[in-house]
Motif scaffolding. Sequence first.
Motif, PDB file in Angstrom:
ATOM      1  N   HIS A   1       0.832  -1.207   0.000  1.00  0.00           N
ATOM      2  CA  HIS A   1       0.000   0.000   0.000  1.00  0.00           C
ATOM      3  C   HIS A   1       0.870   1.262   0.000  1.00  0.00           C
ATOM      4  O   HIS A   1       1.746   1.426   0.843  1.00  0.00           O
ATOM      5  CB  HIS A   1      -0.919   0.006   1.230  1.00  0.00           C
ATOM      6  CG  HIS A   1      -1.931   1.099   1.207  1.00  0.00           C
ATOM      7  ND1 HIS A   1      -3.114   0.983   0.538  1.00  0.00           N
ATOM      8  CD2 HIS A   1      -1.909   2.337   1.743  1.00  0.00           C
ATOM      9  CE1 HIS A   1      -3.797   2.108   0.680  1.00  0.00           C
ATOM     10  NE2 HIS A   1      -3.077   2.953   1.401  1.00  0.00           N
TER      11      HIS A   1
ATOM     12  N   ILE B   1       1.303   5.184   0.644  1.00  0.00           N
ATOM     13  CA  ILE B   1       0.714   6.206   1.513  1.00  0.00           C
ATOM     14  C   ILE B   1       1.268   7.561   1.088  1.00  0.00           C
ATOM     15  O   ILE B   1       2.484   7.744   1.006  1.00  0.00           O
ATOM     16  CB  ILE B   1       1.072   5.950   2.995  1.00  0.00           C
ATOM     17  CG1 ILE B   1       0.685   4.534   3.412  1.00  0.00           C
ATOM     18  CG2 ILE B   1       0.413   6.985   3.895  1.00  0.00           C
ATOM     19  CD1 ILE B   1       1.282   4.102   4.739  1.00  0.00           C
TER      20      ILE B   1
ATOM     21  N   GLU C   1      -0.790  11.717   4.966  1.00  0.00           N
ATOM     22  CA  GLU C   1      -1.985  10.897   5.161  1.00  0.00           C
ATOM     23  C   GLU C   1      -1.685   9.745   6.109  1.00  0.00           C
ATOM     24  O   GLU C   1      -0.528   9.395   6.335  1.00  0.00           O
ATOM     25  CB  GLU C   1      -2.491  10.359   3.819  1.00  0.00           C
ATOM     26  CG  GLU C   1      -3.010  11.445   2.904  1.00  0.00           C
ATOM     27  CD  GLU C   1      -3.606  10.887   1.615  1.00  0.00           C
ATOM     28  OE1 GLU C   1      -3.620   9.657   1.423  1.00  0.00           O
ATOM     29  OE2 GLU C   1      -4.052  11.711   0.802  1.00  0.00           O
ATOM     30  N   THR C   2      -2.740   9.166   6.659  1.00  0.00           N
ATOM     31  CA  THR C   2      -2.623   8.030   7.567  1.00  0.00           C
ATOM     32  C   THR C   2      -3.296   6.819   6.933  1.00  0.00           C
ATOM     33  O   THR C   2      -4.381   6.930   6.370  1.00  0.00           O
ATOM     34  CB  THR C   2      -3.311   8.335   8.920  1.00  0.00           C
ATOM     35  OG1 THR C   2      -2.676   9.487   9.491  1.00  0.00           O
ATOM     36  CG2 THR C   2      -3.206   7.182   9.882  1.00  0.00           C
ATOM     37  N   TYR C   3      -2.643   5.678   7.028  1.00  0.00           N
ATOM     38  CA  TYR C   3      -3.198   4.420   6.507  1.00  0.00           C
ATOM     39  C   TYR C   3      -3.415   3.492   7.693  1.00  0.00           C
ATOM     40  O   TYR C   3      -2.541   3.344   8.551  1.00  0.00           O
ATOM     41  CB  TYR C   3      -2.228   3.788   5.504  1.00  0.00           C
ATOM     42  CG  TYR C   3      -2.592   2.386   5.112  1.00  0.00           C
ATOM     43  CD1 TYR C   3      -3.766   2.111   4.426  1.00  0.00           C
ATOM     44  CD2 TYR C   3      -1.741   1.323   5.421  1.00  0.00           C
ATOM     45  CE1 TYR C   3      -4.090   0.815   4.067  1.00  0.00           C
ATOM     46  CE2 TYR C   3      -2.054   0.022   5.057  1.00  0.00           C
ATOM     47  CZ  TYR C   3      -3.222  -0.226   4.381  1.00  0.00           C
ATOM     48  OH  TYR C   3      -3.546  -1.510   4.023  1.00  0.00           O
TER      49      TYR C   3
ATOM     50  N   GLU D   1      -1.943   2.403  12.901  1.00  0.00           N
ATOM     51  CA  GLU D   1      -1.910   3.574  12.023  1.00  0.00           C
ATOM     52  C   GLU D   1      -0.504   3.717  11.455  1.00  0.00           C
ATOM     53  O   GLU D   1       0.481   3.646  12.190  1.00  0.00           O
ATOM     54  CB  GLU D   1      -2.276   4.845  12.786  1.00  0.00           C
ATOM     55  CG  GLU D   1      -3.713   4.937  13.187  1.00  0.00           C
ATOM     56  CD  GLU D   1      -4.060   6.278  13.821  1.00  0.00           C
ATOM     57  OE1 GLU D   1      -3.132   7.090  14.072  1.00  0.00           O
ATOM     58  OE2 GLU D   1      -5.240   6.515  14.059  1.00  0.00           O
TER      59      GLU D   1
END
Length: 133
Positions: free
Chosen positions: A94, A96, A100-102, A109
């Motif tokens: 993923h 990021i 931003e926060t994933y 987090e």
Amino acid sequence: MLFFFLSVCFLPLFTSEAASIATNNDICVIGNKTYHAGEAISDNPCRPCRCGGGNAISCMIVDCAMPMCVDPTRKDGKCCQYCPNGRNCKFGDHIIKEGETYKPDTKTECKCNTHVFGMASLKAVCATTASIA
């Protein structure tokens, strides 16, 4: 933002044929090809060379900074890579975006680490949060 470094030095031109310099100060002759002063000899964007006139061939070496993203690309005719999607990092598969926060699960987090530079900045920093009941 794109950063790159440009190092200028005079390098010998490596060819399979010996480079002979003409007596005219406004041209360079390499093998059987004649170049005029200021004319590009190399189309390599990372090592452009030109006929410098005055019987000299001058080359530059472009030293690119590492792109601060996990998905860099290079435009045709350009030497250095750039980040088309801005700065980012990665957690697993993923991507990021910076800022931003994933959340890979309800208790974790992940964010990009903006406090480091280089390869370490491309790996997301994750923290486990306490569950709220």
